[in-house]
Scaffold this active site. Structure first.
Site, PDB file in Angstrom:
ATOM      1  N   ASP A 332       0.839  -1.188   0.000  1.00  0.00           N
ATOM      2  CA  ASP A 332       0.000   0.000   0.000  1.00  0.00           C
ATOM      3  C   ASP A 332       0.880   1.246   0.000  1.00  0.00           C
ATOM      4  OD1 ASP A 332      -2.267  -1.532   0.073  1.00  0.00           O
ATOM      5  OD2 ASP A 332      -2.604  -1.310   2.227  1.00  0.00           O
ATOM      6  N   TYR A 406       6.408  -8.853   8.128  1.00  0.00           N
ATOM      7  CA  TYR A 406       6.016  -7.456   8.338  1.00  0.00           C
ATOM      8  C   TYR A 406       6.471  -7.006   9.710  1.00  0.00           C
ATOM      9  CZ  TYR A 406       2.621  -8.561   4.639  1.00  0.00           C
ATOM     10  OH  TYR A 406       2.023  -8.950   3.478  1.00  0.00           O
ATOM     11  N   TYR A 479      -4.272  -9.942   5.096  1.00  0.00           N
ATOM     12  CA  TYR A 479      -4.421  -8.483   5.258  1.00  0.00           C
ATOM     13  C   TYR A 479      -4.005  -8.132   6.688  1.00  0.00           C
ATOM     14  CZ  TYR A 479      -7.104  -8.524   0.905  1.00  0.00           C
ATOM     15  OH  TYR A 479      -7.502  -8.660  -0.397  1.00  0.00           O
TER      16      TYR A 479
END
Ligand SMILES: [Zn+2]
Length: 530
Positions: A332, A406, A479
């Site tokens: 993103d 992440y 997600y």
């Protein structure tokens, strides 16, 4: 049927270049004739009635002639002047492709019939003669030799005004196409590049999005259509119906008549794409991967883009006007891409300067990285790669066995306790049921996708008692933002569910993309990005 001297030589199976040079003569003066035949040859339609290089040197209007898109090729040097005007350089070799009107095929067959020349007798092709005539001037002008496998192609397409009319009789024979051919015929190999309508000429650099719709071969459709018409005619001509000489003699009003026009020529030069690949690192938030423009307002969103940061340098080096970008997924706009970076490759279209050295590649990497303060983008391992590698980037990145890592900064609705860190560390292969996130549900099918959190760890943030640093290793397609805040109950369980409180995500970075893709086939130099 009056044939030019060059065609007479062709039918005499002559392969002597000097003889052709002597035989090819400029057309009669064209002043005011507006493309009328002016005594054009009834077989080659005037294509071979051109001056030799030596004669051409006496013609003063050469440059003016070369500037016109549709040329009446009056001399061999026109090919070379046209090629040079396209600006390509540093080619390893050139291909000279000639696309002829289908009427040259039917006229040649009629010529054979009137002269009693059987199919087994070889006649030198119009394209062969052109290639022979042009070889010397093209070699000198381009600084390389003819090579049928070269990535640089010069195409001369001849257009003849009465082509459809004169070859219409061939349609009485149906075309037998293989399955593959039928696919190509009706779908068009390159049609997908032309969705937006006609090719635009003279687009300026200011049109910053134009390169995103850049066609791999801007002339493919134009030339392939003409080439296919020629090939289709050749296939139909093989029908038994046309084997008898009497067919041609009885239809001589069509097949042997003097042409009303001379065939005109379009010459275009094109270099096949070159490919570069590597890994990009995005150090700033607010930078989208590709240029993002709001359709409603026409305003840009975010600051620049990863694609522009890389391609502005790459296109400049290859002297190209357009490219396509491929990567192993995307993050993103507000998410950074850290550590080793994300695999990407650029397909650089029609490079005017296709050959770059290893030093120049290294220099491109340095130039991109030197602008990082403004762009937020760095690259590493930049190298030349292949078309296959370009298409392979990210091909497997979304496969379920792939994993991503992440790091996130999260805030919860109470103080973070030591127990929370233990709860997080205890997570192992936790299956999360994720409904399509609210933020993307307008463009993706709303469904529940189970995804696995492989493992997690966390650490406190000094001075921020309600925040923590969360490190995650997850299955591709998870997600993360939704896993943290739960997306109003659409993701279960969420981090908030695990800790028994509300959780929100403040920052997210991708730290690892699990993709073994490698543009060079060698291990990347991990030290080039700090
Ligand atoms: Zn001729």
């Amino acid at each position: 049927m009056s044939a030019c001297a060059a065609c007479e030589l062709r039918f005499a199976a002559c392969v002597d270049i000097d003889a052709y040079v002597r035989a090819c003569a400029p057309m009669a003066p064209r002043n005011g004739d507006d493309g009328a035949s002016g005594g054009a040859c009834a077989v080659c339609l005037g294509i071979l009635q051109i001056a030799s290089d030596a004669d051409a040197r006496a013609l003063e209007d050469g440059e003016r002639e070369a500037a016109r898109r549709v040329l009446e090729i009056d001399d061999v040097g026109a090919f070379a002047r046209r090629a040079v005007s396209r600006g390509h350089g540093g080619m390893a070799g050139y291909r000279f492709r000639v696309v002829l009107p289908a009427a040259t095929l039917t006229r040649e067959r009629a010529m054979r019939a009137t002269r009693g020349i059987d199919d087994a007798t070889r006649v030198t092709g119009i394209d062969e003669v052109l290639r022979m005539l042009a070889r010397k001037s093209l070699g000198e002008a381009l600084g390389c030799e003819e090579d049928s496998t070269a990535a640089y192609a010069l195409t001369a397409k001849y257009k003849y005004g009465d082509d459809a009319k004169e070859t219409e009789f061939l349609s009485s024979v149906s075309l037998k196409l293989s399955k593959e051919e039928r696919k190509g015929k009706f779908r068009g190999k390159h049609l997908k590049w032309h969705k937006g309508g006609k090719r635009k000429r003279g687009t300026t650099e200011a049109d910053f999005l134009s390169h995103l719709s850049s066609p791999e071969d801007p002339f493919a459709e134009e030339f392939e259509t003409a080439e296919r018409a020629y090939e289709d005619a050749a296939k139909r001509l093989a029908d038994a119906k046309f084997a008898d000489a009497s067919f041609w003699l009885s239809n001589s009003d069509v097949t042997l008549a003097a042409p009303r026009f001379r065939a005109r020529c379009i010459v275009e030069a094109f270099h096949e794409p070159v490919h570069v690949g590597g890994w990009y690192v995005k150090l700033d938030r607010g930078v989208p991967q590709s240029p993002w423009v709001m359709r409603e307002t026409g305003k840009r969103v975010g600051r620049g883009s990863v694609v522009e940061a890389i391609e502005s340098v790459v296109l400049d080096k290859f002297a190209s006007r357009g490219a396509k970008f491929n990567s192993s997924g995307r993050e993103d706009m507000d998410v950074r891409m850290l550590s080793e970076g994300r695999p990407f490759a650029s397909q650089v279209h029609d490079p005017k300067r296709p050959t770059v050295s290893a030093d120049e590649i290294a220099e491109m990497e340095r130039t991109i990285n030197a602008k990082c303060d403004q762009t937020g983008v760095r690259v590493r391992g930049l190298c030349l790669t292949t078309k296959e590698h370009y298409h392979a980037v990210g091909q497997h990145s979304e496969e379920s066995e792939k994993e991503k890592s992440y790091v996130a900064i999260c805030r919860i609705s109470r103080r973070v306790t030591a127990e929370d860190h233990k709860t997080i560390a205890a997570v192992s292969n936790l299956v999360v049921q994720q409904s399509t996130p609210t933020r993307v549900v307008h463009r993706r099918t709303d469904m529940v996708r189970p995804r696995t959190i492989v493992h997690m760890s966390s650490e406190p943030i000094p001075g921020a008692p309600d925040a923590l640093i969360l490190r995650l290793r997850t299955q591709a397609g998870t997600y993360i933002k939704e896993f943290v805040h739960g997306d109003g109950g659409r993701t279960k369980p969420s981090l908030g569910d695990l800790l028994g409180c509300k959780a929100q995500i403040l920052q997210l970075d991708v730290t690892e993309v699990d993709d073994a893709w490698n543009p060079s086939g060698a291990a990347p130099n991990a030290e080039s990005v700090q």
